[in-house]
Design an enzyme around this catalytic site. Structure first.
Site, PDB file in Angstrom:
ATOM      1  N   GLY A  33       0.700  -1.403   0.166  1.00 40.56           N
ATOM      2  CA  GLY A  33       0.262  -0.067  -0.209  1.00 40.56           C
ATOM      3  C   GLY A  33       0.630   0.903   0.183  1.00 40.56           C
ATOM      4  N   HIS A  47       0.191   1.706 -12.997  1.00 34.37           N
ATOM      5  CA  HIS A  47       1.208   0.722 -13.464  1.00 34.37           C
ATOM      6  C   HIS A  47       1.958   0.893 -13.490  1.00 34.37           C
ATOM      7  CE1 HIS A  47       1.248  -3.236 -15.861  1.00 34.37           C
ATOM      8  NE2 HIS A  47       2.308  -2.989 -16.648  1.00 34.37           N
ATOM      9  N   GLY A  99     -10.269  -4.633 -21.737  1.00 34.96           N
ATOM     10  CA  GLY A  99      -8.598  -4.832 -21.836  1.00 34.96           C
ATOM     11  C   GLY A  99      -8.310  -4.452 -20.020  1.00 34.96           C
TER      12      GLY A  99
END
Ligand code: GAR
Length: 195
Positions: free
Chosen positions: A12, A110, A149
């Protein structure tokens, strides 16, 4: 006020960057209304507790199958009534039902420059292992909207980070977190909350 729910799976540090960004005023007009983890006992839950934020575990272990888990996750998210769902190191494939229920209201961080090193199988340290194996000299992080996706939704922000001689996956991961992830995730939330 943008009410956000943060979904986590592990340590986290990105959640912490959001908490700190709200506390120090970098992220304006935003409130974390809940933190949901798919894993018990992870440090993210401690971080939420220390910040006085309600947290919940929705674990696949507590459901008979994946569909039931997906329904349980969506139900918990809905009960918190968020304006935005933030995936901050949430290593679970987001159920289609959730994407249908929250179109353009889910964002993800990401740890690479999409479209490199992303998609199915690229998560956590695996991303950095692949980047080092390919020998790239620059990597980084991307915040993007989540669509059906894997890592294919519209890009909101990216930041490049240098790969250095002798980097291990862990060293590169840490540099990308410090120089990119902990900056662009709070910045993207602030942008959404104030535009
Ligand atoms: C972060 O590096 C995040 O970008 C990555 O997992 C890590 C979680 O760290 N997410 C993905 O790989 C998503 N495909 P954290 O729990 O300390 O924030």
């Amino acid at each position: 006020m943008l009410n956000i729910v943060v979904l986590v799976s592990g340590g986290g540090t990105n959640l912490q960057a959001i908490i700190d960004g709200i506390d120090n005023g970098f992220i304006k007009n935003t409130k974390i209304v809940g933190v949901i983890s798919n894993n018990y006992g992870v440090y993210s839950l401690e971080r939420a507790k220390k910040a006085g934020i309600e947290s919940f575990v929705v674990s696949p272990k507590d459901y008979p199958d994946r569909d039931a888990f997906n329904d349980g996750l969506l139900e918990k998210v809905k009960s918190l009534n968020p304006d935005l769902i933030v995936l901050a190191g949430f290593l679970v494939v987001i159920p289609e039902k959730m994407i249908d229920a929250y179109p353009n209201k889910i964002i993800n961080i990401h740890p690479s420059l999409i479209p490199s090193f992303c998609g199915t199988g690229y998560y956590g340290l695996k991303v950095h292992e692949a980047a080092l194996a390919r020998g790239v000299k620059i990597s980084g992080a991307t915040v993007h909207y989540v669509d059906k996706g894997t890592d294919t939704g519209p890009i909101i922000m990216q930041k490049a980070v240098e790969v250095k001689e002798g980097d291990t996956p862990k060293v590169l991961q840490q540099r990308i977190m410090e120089e990119a992830e902990w900056k662009i995730l709070p910045a993207a939330i602030n942008k959404i909350a104030n535009s």
